[in-house]
Design a protein around this motif. Structure first.
Motif, PDB file in Angstrom:
ATOM      1  N   VAL A 160       0.852  -1.191   0.000  1.00  0.00           N
ATOM      2  CA  VAL A 160       0.000   0.000   0.000  1.00  0.00           C
ATOM      3  C   VAL A 160       0.887   1.239   0.000  1.00  0.00           C
ATOM      4  N   PHE A 161       0.540   2.207  -0.850  1.00  0.00           N
ATOM      5  CA  PHE A 161       1.191   3.513  -0.862  1.00  0.00           C
ATOM      6  C   PHE A 161       0.138   4.554  -0.507  1.00  0.00           C
ATOM      7  N   MET A 162       0.326   5.211   0.639  1.00  0.00           N
ATOM      8  CA  MET A 162      -0.626   6.237   1.080  1.00  0.00           C
ATOM      9  C   MET A 162      -0.065   7.614   0.778  1.00  0.00           C
ATOM     10  N   ASN A 163      -0.866   8.445   0.085  1.00  0.00           N
ATOM     11  CA  ASN A 163      -0.427   9.724  -0.451  1.00  0.00           C
ATOM     12  C   ASN A 163      -1.300  10.882   0.005  1.00  0.00           C
ATOM     13  N   HIS A 164      -0.688  12.069   0.059  1.00  0.00           N
ATOM     14  CA  HIS A 164      -1.424  13.329   0.150  1.00  0.00           C
ATOM     15  C   HIS A 164      -0.585  14.366  -0.579  1.00  0.00           C
ATOM     16  N   TRP A 165      -0.892  14.562  -1.859  1.00  0.00           N
ATOM     17  CA  TRP A 165      -0.079  15.416  -2.707  1.00  0.00           C
ATOM     18  C   TRP A 165      -0.373  16.891  -2.441  1.00  0.00           C
ATOM     19  N   PRO A 166       0.509  17.802  -2.896  1.00  0.00           N
ATOM     20  CA  PRO A 166       0.307  19.238  -2.667  1.00  0.00           C
ATOM     21  C   PRO A 166      -1.081  19.708  -3.100  1.00  0.00           C
ATOM     22  N   SER A 167      -1.606  20.669  -2.356  1.00  0.00           N
ATOM     23  CA  SER A 167      -2.971  21.133  -2.580  1.00  0.00           C
ATOM     24  C   SER A 167      -3.105  21.846  -3.919  1.00  0.00           C
ATOM     25  N   ARG A 168      -4.351  22.107  -4.277  1.00  0.00           N
ATOM     26  CA  ARG A 168      -4.617  22.808  -5.528  1.00  0.00           C
ATOM     27  C   ARG A 168      -4.257  24.286  -5.458  1.00  0.00           C
ATOM     28  N   GLY A 169      -3.902  24.737  -4.265  1.00  0.00           N
ATOM     29  CA  GLY A 169      -3.365  26.081  -4.156  1.00  0.00           C
ATOM     30  C   GLY A 169      -1.939  26.175  -4.657  1.00  0.00           C
ATOM     31  N   ASN A 170      -1.314  25.024  -4.886  1.00  0.00           N
ATOM     32  CA  ASN A 170       0.030  24.951  -5.445  1.00  0.00           C
ATOM     33  C   ASN A 170      -0.049  24.735  -6.957  1.00  0.00           C
ATOM     34  N   VAL A 171       1.021  25.022  -7.650  1.00  0.00           N
ATOM     35  CA  VAL A 171       1.046  24.839  -9.097  1.00  0.00           C
ATOM     36  C   VAL A 171       1.027  23.349  -9.432  1.00  0.00           C
ATOM     37  N   PRO A 172       0.472  22.971 -10.588  1.00  0.00           N
ATOM     38  CA  PRO A 172       0.405  21.556 -10.971  1.00  0.00           C
ATOM     39  C   PRO A 172       1.764  20.858 -10.982  1.00  0.00           C
ATOM     40  N   ALA A 173       2.828  21.599 -11.233  1.00  0.00           N
ATOM     41  CA  ALA A 173       4.158  20.990 -11.284  1.00  0.00           C
ATOM     42  C   ALA A 173       4.530  20.326  -9.965  1.00  0.00           C
ATOM     43  N   GLN A 174       3.994  20.821  -8.857  1.00  0.00           N
ATOM     44  CA  GLN A 174       4.316  20.208  -7.571  1.00  0.00           C
ATOM     45  C   GLN A 174       3.630  18.854  -7.413  1.00  0.00           C
ATOM     46  N   ARG A 175       2.421  18.736  -7.917  1.00  0.00           N
ATOM     47  CA  ARG A 175       1.758  17.431  -7.887  1.00  0.00           C
ATOM     48  C   ARG A 175       2.422  16.489  -8.887  1.00  0.00           C
ATOM     49  N   ALA A 176       2.922  17.039  -9.977  1.00  0.00           N
ATOM     50  CA  ALA A 176       3.680  16.224 -10.928  1.00  0.00           C
ATOM     51  C   ALA A 176       4.939  15.670 -10.264  1.00  0.00           C
ATOM     52  N   THR A 177       5.570  16.465  -9.427  1.00  0.00           N
ATOM     53  CA  THR A 177       6.749  15.998  -8.698  1.00  0.00           C
ATOM     54  C   THR A 177       6.399  14.835  -7.787  1.00  0.00           C
ATOM     55  N   ALA A 178       5.264  14.932  -7.095  1.00  0.00           N
ATOM     56  CA  ALA A 178       4.823  13.830  -6.239  1.00  0.00           C
ATOM     57  C   ALA A 178       4.576  12.574  -7.065  1.00  0.00           C
ATOM     58  N   ASP A 197       1.790  -6.872  -6.647  1.00  0.00           N
ATOM     59  CA  ASP A 197       0.476  -6.424  -6.202  1.00  0.00           C
ATOM     60  C   ASP A 197       0.634  -5.171  -5.342  1.00  0.00           C
ATOM     61  N   PHE A 198       0.101  -4.043  -5.809  1.00  0.00           N
ATOM     62  CA  PHE A 198       0.150  -2.839  -4.974  1.00  0.00           C
ATOM     63  C   PHE A 198      -1.034  -1.919  -5.255  1.00  0.00           C
ATOM     64  N   ILE A 199      -1.367  -1.126  -4.234  1.00  0.00           N
ATOM     65  CA  ILE A 199      -2.423  -0.116  -4.304  1.00  0.00           C
ATOM     66  C   ILE A 199      -1.803   1.243  -4.039  1.00  0.00           C
ATOM     67  N   VAL A 200      -2.121   2.209  -4.884  1.00  0.00           N
ATOM     68  CA  VAL A 200      -1.795   3.611  -4.651  1.00  0.00           C
ATOM     69  C   VAL A 200      -3.088   4.298  -4.237  1.00  0.00           C
ATOM     70  N   MET A 201      -3.094   4.916  -3.061  1.00  0.00           N
ATOM     71  CA  MET A 201      -4.337   5.548  -2.622  1.00  0.00           C
ATOM     72  C   MET A 201      -4.040   6.836  -1.859  1.00  0.00           C
ATOM     73  N   GLY A 202      -5.104   7.611  -1.632  1.00  0.00           N
ATOM     74  CA  GLY A 202      -4.967   8.850  -0.899  1.00  0.00           C
ATOM     75  C   GLY A 202      -5.556  10.028  -1.648  1.00  0.00           C
ATOM     76  N   ASP A 203      -5.363  11.211  -1.066  1.00  0.00           N
ATOM     77  CA  ASP A 203      -5.837  12.459  -1.646  1.00  0.00           C
ATOM     78  C   ASP A 203      -4.725  13.009  -2.538  1.00  0.00           C
ATOM     79  N   LEU A 204      -4.900  12.873  -3.847  1.00  0.00           N
ATOM     80  CA  LEU A 204      -3.889  13.323  -4.796  1.00  0.00           C
ATOM     81  C   LEU A 204      -4.109  14.773  -5.218  1.00  0.00           C
ATOM     82  N   ASN A 205      -5.224  15.352  -4.786  1.00  0.00           N
ATOM     83  CA  ASN A 205      -5.551  16.738  -5.124  1.00  0.00           C
ATOM     84  C   ASN A 205      -5.597  16.997  -6.635  1.00  0.00           C
TER      85      ASN A 205
END
Length: 324
Positions: A160-178, A197-205
């Protein structure tokens, strides 16, 4: 009141299945100011939000009310959370979940977030064994680490990979980095085992159609014909049905994700149960605004500095089932 765009709840797991949940729990902070963190002062009793011990405990109880109703009243087997402050709040949440009779263990590490929020994975040690824990730094404006946990169940393994990528107040390039940071780790796993076998989950914004998810993470809308490490974003079924996990501009959006590897679509070891991904919404998780033009939405903890006693989170949790 529920609308047709939201499911009442996801179907529970059965024998030979695991119930997996991902949830942004909206600022699960304690009431203590951490002097090493710049952004946690707003969740203290003397700040504008007047975040008291009573309000903190109400948040815990409201979250636990949802979690203990999931999976036919059995709760999650594996639970990924984001927007949690520290290990102490996780221990308090686990205490609230005690009626489930689970043996929840915590995978957590303080991350560089300037708001003092992290991702975590909780799991029932009666159901699965954690055999590896990893934390991946994302070089994007002091955002949250990506949490990696490999589990074993009777000799079969999934990650399992749990994520919370940079918010939408940040530029898209930061979520691309994540996305690129995570993709590098996934490519390493797939190089060792193309059927991993793996799951990617979380708030990717970001939505499934956004570049960070579609291009950089390479997660698409089809579960068939996957080649060269392509992934399947299981929330496309929600998008196509007009459902979501979060309301923005009076519309449902799906910025929370459950993305599976090709290995979870075959009949070896673990398998994602077809059509099992769903947003979980019991009636008390939603509220209907007084304005008749506004759709029902997640019952959030705060609106600005206004506290809601019945508030749960501004996101709905996502759940899915893994068969083994």
């Amino acid at each position: 009141m529920l609308t047709a765009t939201v499911a009442l709840f996801a179907a529970p797991a059965r024998a030979g299945e695991l119930y997996v949940v991902s949830w942004n729990v909206e600022n699960l902070f304690d009431t203590v100011d951490d002097p090493e963190v710049e952004g946690d002062e707003e969740f203290t009793p003397t700040a504008a939000k007047k975040y008291t011990e009573e309000r903190y405990k109400a948040h815990l109880k409201n979250l636990a009310r949802v979690l203990t109703k999931m999976n036919g009243g059995k709760g999650p087997d594996v639970l990924g959370l984001c927007e949690i402050e520290n290990r102490a709040v996780l221990k308090d949440l686990v205490k609230e979940l005690a009626p489930l009779g689970r043996d929840y263990r915590i995978v957590h590490k303080d991350s560089p977030s300037d708001r003092g929020i992290d991702c975590t994975v909780l799991y029932d040690a009666k159901q699965v064994k954690a055999v590896f824990e990893g934390f991946h730094f994302v070089d994007a404006d002091k955002t949250r680490d990506i949490v990696e946990v490999e589990f074993d169940k009777g000799g079969k393994r999934f990650t399992v990979f749990m994520n919370h990528w940079p918010s939408r107040g940040n530029v898209p390039a930061q979520r691309a980095t994540a996305a690129k940071t995570l993709r590098k780790r996934l490519d390493a796993l797939l190089k060792l085992d193309p059927a991993a076998d793996f799951i990617v989950m979380g708030d990717l914004n970001d939505t499934p159609a956004d570049e960070s998810v579609k291009t950089h993470l390479r997660a698409g809308n089809s579960s068939t014909g996957l080649t060269d490490g392509q992934l399947y974003d299981t929330v496309w079924s929600l998008v196509n049905a007009g459902k979501g996990t979060y309301v923005f501009d009076n519309k449902w959006e799906t910025i929370d994700h459950i993305i599976v590897s090709p290995g979870l679509l075959d009949d070896t070891n673990f398998r994602w149960k077809a059509d099992s991904t769903e947003a979980v919404a019991f009636d008390f998780q939603l509220f209907t605004p007084a304005n008749s033009k506004m759709i029902p939405r997640p019952n959030r903890l705060y609106t600005g500095n206004t506290f809601h006693d019945s508030g749960v989170s501004d996101h709905l949790p996502l759940a899915c089932v893994l068969k083994y």
